[in-house]
Write an enzyme that holds these catalytic residues in place. Structure first.
Site, PDB file in Angstrom:
ATOM      1  N   GLU A  92       0.820  -1.206   0.000  1.00 57.25           N
ATOM      2  CA  GLU A  92       0.000   0.000   0.000  1.00 57.25           C
ATOM      3  C   GLU A  92       0.852   1.254   0.000  1.00 57.25           C
ATOM      4  O   GLU A  92       1.997   1.251   0.427  1.00 57.25           O
ATOM      5  CB  GLU A  92      -0.911  -0.010   1.225  1.00 57.25           C
ATOM      6  CG  GLU A  92      -1.934  -1.123   1.113  1.00 57.25           C
ATOM      7  CD  GLU A  92      -3.008  -1.051   2.169  1.00 57.25           C
ATOM      8  OE1 GLU A  92      -4.142  -1.414   1.855  1.00 57.25           O
ATOM      9  OE2 GLU A  92      -2.710  -0.645   3.309  1.00 57.25           O
ATOM     10  N   CYS A 105       3.815   8.337  -0.193  1.00 54.88           N
ATOM     11  CA  CYS A 105       4.452   7.454   0.777  1.00 54.88           C
ATOM     12  C   CYS A 105       4.469   6.054   0.172  1.00 54.88           C
ATOM     13  O   CYS A 105       3.420   5.543  -0.223  1.00 54.88           O
ATOM     14  CB  CYS A 105       3.612   7.500   2.061  1.00 54.88           C
ATOM     15  SG  CYS A 105       4.084   6.300   3.295  1.00 54.88           S
ATOM     16  N   CYS A 112       6.729  -6.632   7.429  1.00 59.41           N
ATOM     17  CA  CYS A 112       7.937  -6.092   8.071  1.00 59.41           C
ATOM     18  C   CYS A 112       8.371  -7.058   9.164  1.00 59.41           C
ATOM     19  O   CYS A 112       7.535  -7.621   9.870  1.00 59.41           O
ATOM     20  CB  CYS A 112       7.653  -4.719   8.684  1.00 59.41           C
ATOM     21  SG  CYS A 112       9.108  -3.956   9.453  1.00 59.41           S
ATOM     22  N   CYS A 116       7.207  -4.036  15.561  1.00 59.92           N
ATOM     23  CA  CYS A 116       6.872  -2.994  16.538  1.00 59.92           C
ATOM     24  C   CYS A 116       5.438  -3.185  17.038  1.00 59.92           C
ATOM     25  O   CYS A 116       4.536  -3.488  16.251  1.00 59.92           O
ATOM     26  CB  CYS A 116       7.042  -1.609  15.918  1.00 59.92           C
ATOM     27  SG  CYS A 116       8.724  -1.326  15.325  1.00 59.92           S
ATOM     28  N   CYS A 119       2.277  -1.202  15.453  1.00 56.19           N
ATOM     29  CA  CYS A 119       2.225  -1.009  14.000  1.00 56.19           C
ATOM     30  C   CYS A 119       1.520  -2.174  13.297  1.00 56.19           C
ATOM     31  O   CYS A 119       1.845  -3.337  13.528  1.00 56.19           O
ATOM     32  CB  CYS A 119       3.652  -0.862  13.473  1.00 56.19           C
ATOM     33  SG  CYS A 119       3.752  -0.816  11.676  1.00 56.19           S
ATOM     34  N   GLU A 165      10.557  -1.987   6.559  1.00 51.64           N
ATOM     35  CA  GLU A 165      11.705  -1.262   7.095  1.00 51.64           C
ATOM     36  C   GLU A 165      12.727  -1.112   5.960  1.00 51.64           C
ATOM     37  O   GLU A 165      13.398  -2.080   5.593  1.00 51.64           O
ATOM     38  CB  GLU A 165      12.290  -2.049   8.279  1.00 51.64           C
ATOM     39  CG  GLU A 165      13.663  -1.595   8.745  1.00 51.64           C
ATOM     40  CD  GLU A 165      13.800  -0.086   8.980  1.00 51.64           C
ATOM     41  OE1 GLU A 165      12.935   0.533   9.621  1.00 51.64           O
ATOM     42  OE2 GLU A 165      14.817   0.470   8.504  1.00 51.64           O
ATOM     43  N   LEU A 219      11.982   7.189  16.706  1.00 54.85           N
ATOM     44  CA  LEU A 219      12.513   7.067  18.067  1.00 54.85           C
ATOM     45  C   LEU A 219      11.453   6.439  18.982  1.00 54.85           C
ATOM     46  O   LEU A 219      11.667   5.413  19.575  1.00 54.85           O
ATOM     47  CB  LEU A 219      12.906   8.456  18.550  1.00 54.85           C
ATOM     48  CG  LEU A 219      14.083   8.576  19.484  1.00 54.85           C
ATOM     49  CD1 LEU A 219      15.281   7.799  18.987  1.00 54.85           C
ATOM     50  CD2 LEU A 219      14.438  10.046  19.651  1.00 54.85           C
ATOM     51  N   ASN A 220      10.343   7.128  19.099  1.00 57.00           N
ATOM     52  CA  ASN A 220       9.145   6.588  19.755  1.00 57.00           C
ATOM     53  C   ASN A 220       9.238   6.380  21.263  1.00 57.00           C
ATOM     54  O   ASN A 220       8.236   6.043  21.904  1.00 57.00           O
ATOM     55  CB  ASN A 220       8.681   5.279  19.104  1.00 57.00           C
ATOM     56  CG  ASN A 220       8.307   5.488  17.639  1.00 57.00           C
ATOM     57  OD1 ASN A 220       8.012   6.619  17.238  1.00 57.00           O
ATOM     58  ND2 ASN A 220       8.324   4.443  16.851  1.00 57.00           N
ATOM     59  N   CYS A 337      -0.191   6.642   9.218  1.00 57.26           N
ATOM     60  CA  CYS A 337       1.020   5.943   9.620  1.00 57.26           C
ATOM     61  C   CYS A 337       0.689   4.692  10.417  1.00 57.26           C
ATOM     62  O   CYS A 337      -0.084   4.751  11.363  1.00 57.26           O
ATOM     63  CB  CYS A 337       1.874   6.822  10.525  1.00 57.26           C
ATOM     64  SG  CYS A 337       2.565   8.221   9.711  1.00 57.26           S
TER      65      CYS A 337
HETATM   66  N1  SAH Z   1       9.835   1.048   9.131  1.00 57.60           N
HETATM   67  C1  SAH Z   1      10.085   2.425   9.045  1.00 57.60           C
HETATM   68  C2  SAH Z   1       9.169   3.152   8.091  1.00 57.60           C
HETATM   69  C3  SAH Z   1       7.727   2.739   8.067  1.00 57.60           C
HETATM   70  S1  SAH Z   1       6.809   3.085   9.538  1.00 57.60           S
HETATM   71  C4  SAH Z   1      10.026   3.064  10.428  1.00 57.60           C
HETATM   72  O1  SAH Z   1       9.589   2.406  11.360  1.00 57.60           O
HETATM   73  O2  SAH Z   1      10.447   4.198  10.536  1.00 57.60           O
HETATM   74  C5  SAH Z   1       6.573   4.844   9.387  1.00 57.60           C
HETATM   75  C6  SAH Z   1       6.244   5.568  10.683  1.00 57.60           C
HETATM   76  O3  SAH Z   1       4.943   5.189  11.155  1.00 57.60           O
HETATM   77  C7  SAH Z   1       7.211   5.264  11.818  1.00 57.60           C
HETATM   78  O4  SAH Z   1       7.685   6.466  12.395  1.00 57.60           O
HETATM   79  C8  SAH Z   1       6.356   4.516  12.824  1.00 57.60           C
HETATM   80  O5  SAH Z   1       6.808   4.736  14.135  1.00 57.60           O
HETATM   81  C9  SAH Z   1       4.983   5.103  12.564  1.00 57.60           C
HETATM   82  N2  SAH Z   1       3.858   4.281  13.026  1.00 57.60           N
HETATM   83  C10 SAH Z   1       3.759   2.948  12.972  1.00 57.60           C
HETATM   84  N3  SAH Z   1       2.558   2.544  13.473  1.00 57.60           N
HETATM   85  C11 SAH Z   1       1.891   3.667  13.837  1.00 57.60           C
HETATM   86  C12 SAH Z   1       0.592   3.923  14.392  1.00 57.60           C
HETATM   87  N4  SAH Z   1      -0.264   2.936  14.651  1.00 57.60           N
HETATM   88  N5  SAH Z   1       0.250   5.216  14.624  1.00 57.60           N
HETATM   89  C13 SAH Z   1       1.090   6.226  14.317  1.00 57.60           C
HETATM   90  N6  SAH Z   1       2.301   6.046  13.783  1.00 57.60           N
HETATM   91  C14 SAH Z   1       2.711   4.779  13.543  1.00 57.60           C
HETATM   92 FE1  SF4 Z   2       8.229  -2.132  10.611  1.00 59.44          FE
HETATM   93 FE2  SF4 Z   2       8.312   0.561  10.832  1.00 59.44          FE
HETATM   94 FE3  SF4 Z   2       6.088  -0.847  11.474  1.00 59.44          FE
HETATM   95 FE4  SF4 Z   2       8.234  -1.009  13.044  1.00 59.44          FE
HETATM   96  S1  SF4 Z   2       7.012   0.850  12.656  1.00 59.44           S
HETATM   97  S2  SF4 Z   2       6.963  -2.750  12.352  1.00 59.44           S
HETATM   98  S3  SF4 Z   2       9.872  -0.928  11.546  1.00 59.44           S
HETATM   99  S4  SF4 Z   2       7.014  -0.680   9.463  1.00 59.44           S
END
Ligand code: SAH
Ligand code: SF4
Length: 353
Positions: A92, A105, A112, A116, A119, A165, A219-220, A337
């Site tokens: 997507e 995007c 992935c 995380c 996500c 990723e 970073l998160n 995101c």
């Molecule tokens: N894997 C890479 C890029 C894809 S994720 C990464 O993790 O950076 C892109 C962004 O979406 C990341 O900053 C991630 O922390 C954020 N993200 C993932 N799940 C999310 C959610 N449920 N709500 C808001 N942001 C989220």
């Molecule tokens: Fe993968 Fe980025 Fe989602 Fe983490 S936040 S599971 S690295 S896509």
């Protein structure tokens, strides 16, 4: 005979490929321009190649472009796009037009491996890496679609923030960046291309050595205990190592690093967290994007309260950090995101939690 995937080759690689075909290097350059400058996938229409050469190549190679199989539009112009790849698997993307820029995007993997906790893509596990031609091809497919709708400069900015990723799929990501930046390819400005990573330290170093695009780091969390819980990769590359790498990159590059911080209500959105974040980033030339969590079905995480979000932001602003809150575009489409997940296509069963 399947033949090599010519759409994944960079400019220099296509020049070398030409030699292996007994052709002069400029034939490789011409092909690169057709594939990535003009988004042509039919040899028959590459009119500056001789008919005999076109026929020979068409007999030997298949040229793919991800197919846009679904578009869903939100009121603000955001579109959630589903791309089908040559093997039937799907990824997507999200298209976000604004006054001054049109951002796409794109995905770099089906699923992935990073897992995380917050996500949706992470819950799929890794199905497979995308090839460079499939990553750049998402941009090309959208350019073609929107050009047909009459838009000029249909995609100005690209972010590698969709499924996957990017730095876990480093070589394909690097080649896709090269293709998109090349003047005869995507012709993009390096400042308009950003790759986001969960923090794979060795790959981050290689990335900045090899391509001039911008880097964003997710970073998160500002302490290892919370970050490891949210992002398993933190056990391998904990904050100290990650931030040390960012400082090193800072010395070499004029571009500021972007840090993304998904705010999860009650988990990482407290005053203490904000203060720890300030400390962690002190002396770094960077900007911070706060992303209020986009809820997933059946998830126990929740969005931060508005007041909390403002207070968190204020603590960073008071210490002179550049802080932005990312508007949640596409939320009504589950295109925001972390909400990208595919279930259909190719028969490969995947779970959607
Ligand atoms: N894997 C890479 C890029 C894809 S994720 C990464 O993790 O950076 C892109 C962004 O979406 C990341 O900053 C991630 O922390 C954020 N993200 C993932 N799940 C999310 C959610 N449920 N709500 C808001 N942001 C989220
Ligand atoms: Fe993968 Fe980025 Fe989602 Fe983490 S936040 S599971 S690295 S896509």
């Amino acid at each position: 005979m399947a033949g090599e995937d010519l759409t994944s080759l960079t400019f220099a690689q296509l020049e070398r490929w030409a030699a292996t075909e007994g052709l002069p290097a400029f034939r490789g350059r011409q092909l690169f321009r057709w594939l990535h400058g003009r988004v042509e996938r039919d040899f028959a229409r590459m009119t500056d190649l001789s008919r005999e050469l076109r026929d020979r190549l068409a007999g030997k190679y298949r040229l793919h472009l991800p197919e846009i199989v679904e578009q869903r539009r939100a009121a603000d112009g955001t579109r959630k796009l589903r791309f089908r790849l040559a093997d039937g698997l799907e990824v997507e993307g999200v298209y976000m037009p604004e006054q001054r820029r049109r951002t796409l995007c794109v995905s770099t993997q089906v699923g992935c491996a990073m897992g995380c906790a917050f996500c949706a893509t992470g819950s799929m596990g890794l199905v497979r890496h995308l090839a460079a031609g499939e990553i750049a091809g998402q941009v090309e497919a959208v350019r073609r679609l929107l050009a047909a709708e009459g838009l000029e400069r249909p995609v100005s900015n690209v972010v590698f923030m969709g499924m996957g990723e990017p730095l876990h799929n480093l070589e394909a990501t690097l080649a896709a960046v090269e293709i998109l930046l090349h003047p005869l390819g995507g012709g993009m400005s390096r400042r308009h291309l950003t790759v986001s990573t969960a923090g794979l330290v060795p790959a981050m170093k290689k990335f900045v050595e090899r391509v001039p695009a911008k880097l964003a780091v997710s970073l998160n969390a500002a302490d290892d205990e919370v970050r490891s819980r949210l992002m398993p990769i933190n056990r391998r590359y904990p904050l100290e190592r990650l931030l040390a790498a960012c400082r090193e990159l800072n010395l070499k590059h004029t571009d500021r690093i972007t840090f993304e911080y998904v705010l999860l209500g009650g988990i990482n959105d407290g005053d203490d967290d904000a203060r720890r974040l300030v400390k962690l980033l002190s002396g770094l030339s960077c900007k911070v994007n706060l992303i209020p969590y986009n809820p997933l079905p059946d998830s126990s995480f929740r969005r931060p309260r508005q007041q909390r979000l403002q207070r968190f932001q204020q603590i960073l602003l008071d210490k002179n950090l550049s802080v932005f809150v990312r508007r949640s575009r596409g939320a009504e489409l589950a295109a925001a995101c972390g909400q990208l997940v595919t279930t259909a296509g190719g028969g490969a069963g995947r779970r959607q939690s």
